[in-house]
Scaffold this motif. Structure first.
Motif, short mmCIF file in Angstrom:
data_model
loop_
_atom_site.label_atom_id
_atom_site.label_comp_id
_atom_site.label_asym_id
_atom_site.label_seq_id
_atom_site.Cartn_x
_atom_site.Cartn_y
_atom_site.Cartn_z
N GLY A 6 0.78 -1.23 0.00
CA GLY A 6 0.00 0.00 0.00
C GLY A 6 0.81 1.28 0.00
O GLY A 6 0.26 2.38 -0.05
N GLY A 7 2.15 1.19 0.10
CA GLY A 7 2.98 2.39 0.13
C GLY A 7 4.21 2.18 0.99
O GLY A 7 4.81 1.11 0.99
N ARG A 8 4.57 3.21 1.75
CA ARG A 8 5.75 3.13 2.62
C ARG A 8 5.37 3.43 4.07
O ARG A 8 4.79 4.48 4.35
CB ARG A 8 6.82 4.14 2.17
CG ARG A 8 7.49 3.81 0.85
CD ARG A 8 8.46 4.91 0.47
NE ARG A 8 9.09 4.66 -0.80
CZ ARG A 8 10.26 4.05 -0.97
NH1 ARG A 8 10.92 3.64 0.12
NH2 ARG A 8 10.78 3.85 -2.14
N VAL A 9 5.71 2.52 4.96
CA VAL A 9 5.45 2.72 6.38
C VAL A 9 6.55 3.63 6.93
O VAL A 9 7.73 3.43 6.66
CB VAL A 9 5.48 1.38 7.14
CG1 VAL A 9 5.05 1.58 8.59
CG2 VAL A 9 4.60 0.36 6.45
N ASP A 10 6.17 4.64 7.74
CA ASP A 10 7.17 5.55 8.30
C ASP A 10 8.22 4.79 9.11
O ASP A 10 9.42 5.00 8.95
CB ASP A 10 6.51 6.60 9.20
CG ASP A 10 5.96 7.76 8.40
OD1 ASP A 10 6.28 7.86 7.20
OD2 ASP A 10 5.20 8.57 8.97
N MET A 11 7.74 3.88 10.00
CA MET A 11 8.71 3.16 10.83
C MET A 11 8.08 1.88 11.37
O MET A 11 6.91 1.86 11.76
CB MET A 11 9.18 4.04 12.00
CG MET A 11 10.32 3.44 12.79
SD MET A 11 11.10 4.67 13.87
CE MET A 11 9.77 4.97 15.00
N VAL A 12 8.90 0.80 11.39
CA VAL A 12 8.49 -0.47 11.98
C VAL A 12 9.54 -0.86 13.01
O VAL A 12 10.74 -0.82 12.72
CB VAL A 12 8.35 -1.58 10.92
CG1 VAL A 12 7.90 -2.88 11.59
CG2 VAL A 12 7.37 -1.17 9.83
N LYS B 57 -4.12 1.90 4.11
CA LYS B 57 -3.07 1.41 3.20
C LYS B 57 -2.49 0.06 3.63
O LYS B 57 -1.50 -0.39 3.07
CB LYS B 57 -1.96 2.45 3.10
CG LYS B 57 -2.45 3.76 2.47
CD LYS B 57 -1.30 4.67 2.06
CE LYS B 57 -1.83 5.89 1.33
NZ LYS B 57 -0.72 6.76 0.82
N SER B 58 -3.14 -0.56 4.61
CA SER B 58 -2.77 -1.91 5.06
C SER B 58 -1.29 -2.03 5.41
O SER B 58 -0.62 -3.01 5.10
CB SER B 58 -3.13 -2.95 3.97
OG SER B 58 -4.49 -2.91 3.67
#
Length: 526
Positions: free
Chosen positions: A459-465, A493-494
């Motif tokens: 769904g895109g880019r996660v800021d931080m994991v 965006k899952s």
């Protein structure tokens, strides 16, 4: 179990053998290297055993057979011929302010060999003196000469960012290396090693047949300690450490692996442990970050600032070998320096595309590297992170209490003293979400969390994991938006979907930062 003698700070092969220090047998690879080519170059990170390698080569070419009894090389070498060896350690040429100072220092380094082979009054430059020594050594012994140069790049690393000084010192080094090619017929073997790779054009201008084995799979394990060597030669050391820490052998092996392993020096290299840190851990019986005892090198920080390096991109990315195994002075980014100095390493290789995947090697590098970068990129001193906040934050997340952890971070960021002179920069970046990614990434990394930013998902880019043993935290951060909007973005965006199948609890955290206070203002956890 008998106490071992660990060769910490001892880089002389003869002393290690004669005084009974632990020696990881690399002599089969030493023999292969000595017969691989006439002029050989290899770069490796600092404290990886380069000096011990050069010392071992010196003893081999001097024909000191008795030192190698019982080692692998005895199955390979039958002749044990003796050659005159000129071994030079240029680490002692660091810190010279001018080209003239460097020239004088090189002449001083060569003095020991004039005692054996004499000196001509006309030999007033380092190159002329080195050439004279080579010629006289060959004439007096009737044998070809072996030249071994350790830390060849030490005189230049400190001035990478000073164009005028670098150019002047480079000319001195060019003249110094000139005799190596000019007297090729007199040279049996020449080995040059250091941390970085300066181009043949700029330094070794006449050595057009210098063979670079830095990425050669044949020698990827010649420096460092492999997993197999851990099992066969260091098993008792792991057992002793596990007993002292009241844990199992396998648990201790895993901890050592996570902290010190992970280096790869070719596309098919086995994993290699940092030998300095590993042996320090055995000696001191503690798993600390020993590679960074002297701090992150200033030359590296300077180059990262010069190239405006995006530290968030260094977690994992793809590159061709030409991107990172390139001349230091010709680099268009800090990538070659990060790789050559050991802050990044090869993690994977795709044969079809010839793309390498690079990443930070292990926990030790991640922590030390982020400590050095924290004040540069965020204005926060690393010691302030560790003082009180670190333990509270860690305990909260370990208990699964993300709300308490965020409260601790809010209180900490609200009261930190920023590095002097950083306030103007803070005012410029405080409205950018990337600044908070930098800050949280560096803090999480230094606290030994496994953290990645800008993680690609469908769904895109996660800021931080952030990964904990039992929980995965998925963060989305906003400056102009709200915490609710950040949380909704995770859902729509899952972002959390890829992490729901690995058995860990998944926690979503939407965070709103206040640009004026530069602290998390509100957050929603679900």
């Amino acid at each position: 179990m008998t106490e071992r003698k660990y060769p910490i700070g001892i880089q002389t092969f003869e002393r290690i053998i004669r005084e009974g220090y632990l020696y990881i047998d690399k002599t089969d690879l030493v023999w292969q290297l000595a017969h691989y080519a006439t002029f050989v170059f290899m770069s490796r990170p600092r404290r990886f055993g380069k000096s011990l390698l050069t010392s071992t080569l010196e003893s081999y070419f001097k024909g000191e057979r008795e030192l190698f009894e019982g080692l692998k090389i005895m199955q390979l070498e039958k002749e044990w011929e003796q050659y005159p060896v000129i071994r030079l350690d240029l680490s002692t040429a660091k810190g010279q302010d001018t080209a003239a100072d460097l020239r004088g220092r090189l002449l001083y380094i060569l003095q020991d060999y004039t005692k054996f082979y004499g000196k001509n009054d006309a030999e007033v430059t380092p190159g002329a003196l080195l050439e004279g020594i080579i010629k006289r050594a060959a004439e007096q012994t009737g044998r070809q000469v072996v030249v071994i140069i350790d830390e060849y790049d030490a005189p230049l690393l400190e001035v990478l960012h000073e164009d005028e000084t670098l150019a002047a010192k480079r000319k001195v080094m060019q003249e110094f290396y000139l005799p190596l090619k000019a007297n090729e017929r007199l040279i049996k073997f020449c080995f040059i090693t250091g941390i970085t790779k300066f181009s043949q054009l700029s330094i070794f201008s006449t050595i057009n047949n210098l063979t670079n084995v830095t990425l050669d799979p044949c020698f990827s394990a010649i420096c460092g300690i492999t997993e197999d060597e851990m099992e066969t030669q260091l098993g008792e050391d792991v057992e002793r450490l596990s007993s002292l820490h009241d844990t199992t052998y396998e648990t201790m092996r895993q901890k050592l692996k996570e902290r010190y392993d992970g280096y790869h020096f070719s596309h098919s290299s086995p994993g290699v442990y940092n030998p300095f840190s590993l042996l320090k851990a055995f000696q001191h019986r503690e798993l600390n970050n020993y590679w960074f005892e002297s701090g992150t090198p200033t030359f590296l920080i300077r180059q990262m600032r010069l190239f405006n390096t995006d530290i968030l991109s260094l977690e994992q990315f793809e590159a061709f070998s030409s991107d990172f195994d390139q001349p230091t002075e010709a680099m268009e980014s800090v990538l070659p320096l990060l790789y050559q100095s050991g802050y990044l390493t090869i993690k994977d290789y795709d044969k079809d595309s010839q793309l390498y995947t690079l990443s930070i090697p292990n926990q030790e590098v991640r922590i030390g590297y982020t400590e050095g970068l924290l004040p540069v990129y965020t204005g926060i001193e690393s010691r302030n992170v560790k003082a009180g906040f670190a333990l509270k934050f860690w305990k909260a997340l370990k208990k699964g209490d993300a709300d308490k952890a965020m409260l601790e971070m809010q209180a900490y960021l609200a009261g930190i003293p920023y590095v002097e002179g950083f306030k103007k920069k803070l005012a410029d970046v405080a409205t950018a979400e990337g600044f908070y990614e930098y800050t949280m990434y560096l803090i999480f990394s230094m606290l030994n969390f496994y953290v990645r930013t800008q993680v690609k998902v469908a769904g895109g880019r996660v800021d931080m994991v952030v990964w904990m043993p039992d929980t995965t935290y998925v963060f989305e951060m906003k400056v102009s938006g709200t915490a609710q909007q950040a949380l909704e973005q995770i859902d729509t965006k899952s972002y959390a979907l890829p992490y729901q199948a690995d058995g860990r609890k998944v926690v979503k955290v939407g965070v709103k930062f206040n640009a004026e206070t530069r602290t998390p203002e509100e957050w929603i956890i679900r």
